[in-house]
Design a protein around this motif. Structure first.
Motif, mmCIF file in Angstrom:
data_model
loop_
_atom_site.group_PDB
_atom_site.id
_atom_site.type_symbol
_atom_site.label_atom_id
_atom_site.label_comp_id
_atom_site.label_asym_id
_atom_site.label_seq_id
_atom_site.Cartn_x
_atom_site.Cartn_y
_atom_site.Cartn_z
ATOM 1 N N LEU A 49 0.788 -1.370 0.070
ATOM 2 C CA LEU A 49 -0.044 0.159 -0.132
ATOM 3 C C LEU A 49 0.854 1.291 -0.106
ATOM 4 O O LEU A 49 0.773 2.158 -0.623
ATOM 5 C CB LEU A 49 -0.934 0.193 1.125
ATOM 6 N N ASP A 50 2.024 1.211 0.787
ATOM 7 C CA ASP A 50 2.959 2.492 0.827
ATOM 8 C C ASP A 50 3.614 2.646 -0.586
ATOM 9 O O ASP A 50 3.670 3.984 -1.139
ATOM 10 C CB ASP A 50 4.070 2.257 1.991
ATOM 11 N N ARG A 51 3.944 1.590 -1.346
ATOM 12 C CA ARG A 51 4.581 1.649 -2.571
ATOM 13 C C ARG A 51 3.425 2.077 -3.557
ATOM 14 O O ARG A 51 3.916 2.877 -4.302
ATOM 15 C CB ARG A 51 5.134 0.249 -3.014
ATOM 16 N N THR A 52 2.282 1.791 -3.423
ATOM 17 C CA THR A 52 1.173 2.208 -4.159
ATOM 18 C C THR A 52 0.887 3.472 -4.019
ATOM 19 O O THR A 52 0.955 4.473 -5.095
ATOM 20 C CB THR A 52 -0.236 1.476 -3.965
ATOM 21 N N GLU A 53 0.797 3.903 -3.009
ATOM 22 C CA GLU A 53 0.816 5.532 -2.587
ATOM 23 C C GLU A 53 1.766 6.237 -3.170
ATOM 24 O O GLU A 53 1.705 7.335 -3.830
ATOM 25 C CB GLU A 53 0.477 5.740 -1.023
ATOM 26 N N ARG A 54 3.086 5.943 -3.107
ATOM 27 C CA ARG A 54 4.247 6.682 -3.651
ATOM 28 C C ARG A 54 4.225 6.660 -5.028
ATOM 29 O O ARG A 54 4.287 7.584 -5.968
ATOM 30 C CB ARG A 54 5.634 5.987 -3.346
ATOM 31 N N CYS A 55 3.679 5.526 -5.891
ATOM 32 C CA CYS A 55 3.619 5.530 -7.241
ATOM 33 C C CYS A 55 2.427 6.567 -7.617
ATOM 34 O O CYS A 55 2.537 7.351 -8.771
ATOM 35 C CB CYS A 55 3.201 4.223 -7.834
ATOM 36 N N LEU A 56 1.319 6.542 -6.847
ATOM 37 C CA LEU A 56 0.427 7.623 -7.187
ATOM 38 C C LEU A 56 0.884 9.105 -6.867
ATOM 39 O O LEU A 56 0.670 10.104 -7.579
ATOM 40 C CB LEU A 56 -0.898 7.548 -6.275
ATOM 41 N N MET A 152 -1.279 -6.142 14.991
ATOM 42 C CA MET A 152 -1.968 -6.505 13.950
ATOM 43 C C MET A 152 -3.273 -5.544 13.767
ATOM 44 O O MET A 152 -3.528 -4.979 12.845
ATOM 45 C CB MET A 152 -2.631 -7.948 13.887
ATOM 46 N N GLY A 153 -3.676 -5.134 15.020
ATOM 47 C CA GLY A 153 -4.631 -4.265 15.271
ATOM 48 C C GLY A 153 -4.306 -2.867 14.784
ATOM 49 O O GLY A 153 -5.107 -1.769 14.077
ATOM 50 N N SER A 154 -3.179 -2.404 15.220
ATOM 51 C CA SER A 154 -2.371 -0.951 15.235
ATOM 52 C C SER A 154 -2.365 -1.083 13.482
ATOM 53 O O SER A 154 -2.647 0.114 12.715
ATOM 54 C CB SER A 154 -1.364 -1.055 15.802
ATOM 55 N N GLU A 155 -1.648 -2.088 12.827
ATOM 56 C CA GLU A 155 -1.374 -1.858 11.435
ATOM 57 C C GLU A 155 -2.769 -1.959 10.785
ATOM 58 O O GLU A 155 -2.782 -1.409 9.718
ATOM 59 C CB GLU A 155 -0.722 -3.279 10.907
ATOM 60 N N LEU A 156 -3.980 -2.667 11.075
ATOM 61 C CA LEU A 156 -5.075 -2.642 10.216
ATOM 62 C C LEU A 156 -5.820 -1.313 10.309
ATOM 63 O O LEU A 156 -6.219 -0.649 9.631
ATOM 64 C CB LEU A 156 -6.090 -3.812 10.843
ATOM 65 N N ASP A 157 -5.407 -0.639 11.756
ATOM 66 C CA ASP A 157 -6.077 0.746 11.962
ATOM 67 C C ASP A 157 -5.257 1.790 11.093
ATOM 68 O O ASP A 157 -5.977 3.059 10.613
ATOM 69 C CB ASP A 157 -5.896 1.375 13.169
ATOM 70 N N ARG A 158 -3.987 1.407 10.831
ATOM 71 C CA ARG A 158 -3.197 2.318 9.936
ATOM 72 C C ARG A 158 -3.745 2.254 8.533
ATOM 73 O O ARG A 158 -3.688 3.115 7.691
ATOM 74 C CB ARG A 158 -1.626 1.975 10.252
ATOM 75 N N GLN A 159 -3.989 1.079 7.882
ATOM 76 C CA GLN A 159 -4.137 0.570 6.636
ATOM 77 C C GLN A 159 -5.501 0.933 6.195
ATOM 78 O O GLN A 159 -5.866 1.450 4.792
ATOM 79 C CB GLN A 159 -3.943 -1.071 6.340
ATOM 80 N N ASP A 160 -6.639 0.840 6.997
ATOM 81 C CA ASP A 160 -7.963 1.117 6.871
ATOM 82 C C ASP A 160 -8.025 2.773 6.056
ATOM 83 O O ASP A 160 -8.676 2.844 4.995
ATOM 84 C CB ASP A 160 -8.930 0.769 7.832
ATOM 85 N N PRO A 161 -7.658 3.545 6.609
ATOM 86 C CA PRO A 161 -7.788 5.047 6.173
ATOM 87 C C PRO A 161 -6.967 5.263 4.844
ATOM 88 O O PRO A 161 -7.280 5.832 3.952
ATOM 89 C CB PRO A 161 -7.544 5.899 7.307
ATOM 90 N N ILE A 163 -6.281 2.771 2.723
ATOM 91 C CA ILE A 163 -7.005 2.239 1.462
ATOM 92 C C ILE A 163 -8.255 3.350 1.021
ATOM 93 O O ILE A 163 -8.151 3.432 -0.086
ATOM 94 C CB ILE A 163 -7.603 0.616 1.850
ATOM 95 N N ASP A 164 -8.807 3.698 2.251
ATOM 96 C CA ASP A 164 -9.836 4.743 1.708
ATOM 97 C C ASP A 164 -9.300 6.051 0.893
ATOM 98 O O ASP A 164 -9.668 6.444 -0.022
ATOM 99 C CB ASP A 164 -10.571 5.237 2.896
ATOM 100 N N ARG A 165 -7.977 6.331 1.486
ATOM 101 C CA ARG A 165 -7.511 7.523 0.650
ATOM 102 C C ARG A 165 -6.844 7.211 -0.621
ATOM 103 O O ARG A 165 -7.006 7.909 -1.679
ATOM 104 C CB ARG A 165 -6.282 8.157 1.558
ATOM 105 N N LEU A 166 -6.540 5.965 -0.737
ATOM 106 C CA LEU A 166 -6.018 5.452 -2.137
ATOM 107 C C LEU A 166 -7.151 5.394 -3.039
ATOM 108 O O LEU A 166 -6.977 5.784 -4.239
ATOM 109 C CB LEU A 166 -5.209 4.098 -1.812
ATOM 110 N N ARG A 167 -8.266 4.611 -2.717
ATOM 111 C CA ARG A 167 -9.363 4.714 -3.587
ATOM 112 C C ARG A 167 -9.673 5.822 -3.948
ATOM 113 O O ARG A 167 -10.031 6.086 -5.329
ATOM 114 C CB ARG A 167 -10.656 3.890 -2.857
#
Length: 188
Positions: A49-56, A152-161, A163-167
């Motif tokens: 997700l981080d790489r995808t965001e950098r590509c964007l 895992m919960g912390s990582e999911l909490d980080r990834q959820d927004p 993913i929304d931002r990437l979308r």
């Protein structure tokens, strides 16, 4: 009942208790291995997700530059040879710094597996000591599982927004590309 039958029943229950604690310890160890694999995969997904965001970020920067060229082409002579800015956006710089901080604080699932290997104990003749050691191992394993679950919960909490931002960014980028393609077709 006589004394021998009581002793026999006590030995039977001791053996059952030990076997039960051995099974429980093996289950905790299996959960730790599974949790470590899941945590590793979750972190790999986060890095993707981080790489995808950098590509964007790069695509966004390229689209901005392209838009400048389209505008200059529209004015026929104006700024045709000027170069657009190729500096990183402040968002991209902030995101890179955030990734560095996050990776420094990251939970290490492989270290958890190494700690899990310390849970099991060799068989000891005294059943009470063996059961006690298994219970200590189970307790440590459950503590490690709790820590792993929190990570895992912390990582999911980080990834959820993220993913929304990437979308949203992918949708915006797609619209910008379509708009620029239309403008270039008009020019040609």
């Amino acid at each position: 009942m006589d004394e021998d039958s009581y002793r026999s029943r006590i030995r039977y229950h001791e053996r059952e208790t030990k076997e039960s604690s051995d099974r429980s310890l093996r289950l905790v160890e299996d959960c730790l291995r599974s949790g470590a694999a899941t945590t590793s995969e979750l972190y790999r997904q986060g890095e993707t997700l981080d790489r995808t965001e950098r590509c964007l970020d790069d695509i966004d920067q390229d689209l901005t530059t392209t838009q400048k060229y389209i505008r200059s082409m529209k004015s026929v002579f104006g700024g045709l040879f000027s170069r657009g800015g190729s500096e990183k956006s402040s968002k991209a710089i902030e995101r890179e710094e955030e990734e560095k901080k996050r990776s420094a604080k990251r939970y290490d699932p492989q270290a958890a597996l190494a700690r899990a290997e310390c849970l099991s104990y060799d068989q000891i003749s005294d059943t009470d000591d063996s059961v006690e050691k298994n219970l200590v191992g189970i307790s440590r394993g459950l503590g490690e599982l709790k820590t792993m679950a929190e990570a895992m919960g912390s990582e999911l909490d980080r990834q959820d927004p993220q993913i929304d931002r990437l979308r949203n960014r992918v949708d915006d980028t797609g619209s910008r590309i379509q708009k620029q393609n239309k403008e270039v077709r008009k020019l040609l």
